[in-house]
Every structure is written in C-alpha cells, then in structure tokens.
Design a protein around this motif. Sequence first.
Motif, short mmCIF file in Angstrom:
data_model
loop_
_atom_site.label_atom_id
_atom_site.label_comp_id
_atom_site.label_asym_id
_atom_site.label_seq_id
_atom_site.Cartn_x
_atom_site.Cartn_y
_atom_site.Cartn_z
N ASP A 25 0.75 -1.19 -0.10
CA ASP A 25 -0.01 0.01 -0.11
C ASP A 25 0.89 1.33 0.12
N ALA A 29 0.98 4.06 -3.11
CA ALA A 29 0.60 5.32 -2.76
C ALA A 29 1.81 6.24 -3.12
N THR A 33 1.28 9.28 -6.12
CA THR A 33 1.89 10.70 -5.61
C THR A 33 2.57 11.22 -6.63
#
Length: 241
Positions: A25, A29, A33
């Motif tokens: 995860d 992310a 980003t």
Amino acid sequence: MTQGDFGVRAIRADAATGTHFRYFDFVMAAFVTVLLLSNVIGAGKVAELGGVTFGAGILFFPLGYVIGDVLTEVYGYARARRCIWAGFVALLFMALMSWVVVSLPPAAGWLGQDAYETVFGQVPRIVFASIIAFWAGEFVNSFVMARMKIWTKGKALWSRTIGSTIVGQGVDSLIFYPLAFLGVWETRQVLIVMATNWAMKVAWEAVLTPVTYAVVGSLKRREGVDVFDTGTNFTPFRTRV
C-alpha cells in the motif's frame, strides 16, 4: 522455482493471490503521488540547464517508472496493473478538478486567476495525450519487466529495469509528443524533443539503478517472497489480483 539476485523464496504470482503484503500500500501511494505531483508541479514549468531546455517534470516523472519497476519486480504484474489503474483514475480526476477549479468565476478582489490558469489550465489536447501515453507506457513497461524476469530467471535486475524503460518510455513518447504537439510544432521539432526526452528518461533510469536495487532488495527481504509472473494473465483490462 529458482531464486533471483536477492536469495528470497521464489513463488508463482498466482500463489500470491490473496496474500497481504506489508508494504504494498505504501509503494502504491508513492507511485500515485509521484505521478500526480510530476504532472501538476513539474508540467507547468520549462527549465534550462547548460543550454538544454526541458520540461521540469522530467526530473521527477521517471521516478514513477522506477516505482512501477519496483511494483512489478517485487509484487508481480497483477498488483502493478492495479496501481496503474489507480494512477490512471487519479489523473482523470486531477484533470477534471483542474478544469472545474480554473473555470469557476473568481471572486471580486481575488487576484490569483491568471496564476491558476497558467499552472492548472493546461490545453485539453496535452492532458489527453499525457493520460493516454502514461496508461500505454506503464503497461508496456510492466509487461516487459515481468516477462524479462522470467527469461533472466530473476537475475540481472539492471537489464530488465533499463530494458523495460527503453520500451515503456519509447511507447510513452511515441504517443505523447505526436498527440500533444504535431501540427502545433514543426514535425522536426516534435521528433527532436521526443527523442531527447526519451533519452533523458532512460538515462535517468540507468542513473537510479543502485537506488532501485536497494529498494527492491529491502522490500523482497521484508516481504519474504520473490514473485514470478509464470502463467499470469497479462491483459491490462482488469484490476483483480
């Protein structure tokens, strides 16, 4: 199944179905980003260093490909595919939000509209080209990475990170620059910028190879597995792992 460069337990990708990875995860992310910020912050500025003019986003956008390589190498094509779709949807939402925010009439006395239009009011053609090129380039990059891992039996990570980037960034550039600028710039200029930016992205990937090795090695040891995409369904049109 053979072990790769990092000496951890090798498993087939289908054997990892339903497995919870501790750091997946966080890597996803980071991928989304970098993708969004390189398109928002980097895309709006043209910089010049040593007489070479380039879009500032090129300094950070290739990090998305590096993280994409990490995702495929450590977690397999299916989980990388899930992340690519997450990034694709995030880009679509960013484009929609940018259009809505820029289009809203500014309040009386607010002086930031021109700045907003300069930074976020990108030409729809360029936005469309960027999103399509990202989608195609990332999937090609991930596919080549996964297939090369099988061919090399998990050895010589550098060969597949650079090899997949050559092909993936090639597809990205071949789609983006003609879609975005052909007919606006001279054809010769489109070709020169396309080739120059492709070469810079590949070179950047090569420079970051030691970082990729460190991150991949750390994640594989922490997760305890090395995923090989033997028997994987490589269709891009699904998100199920």
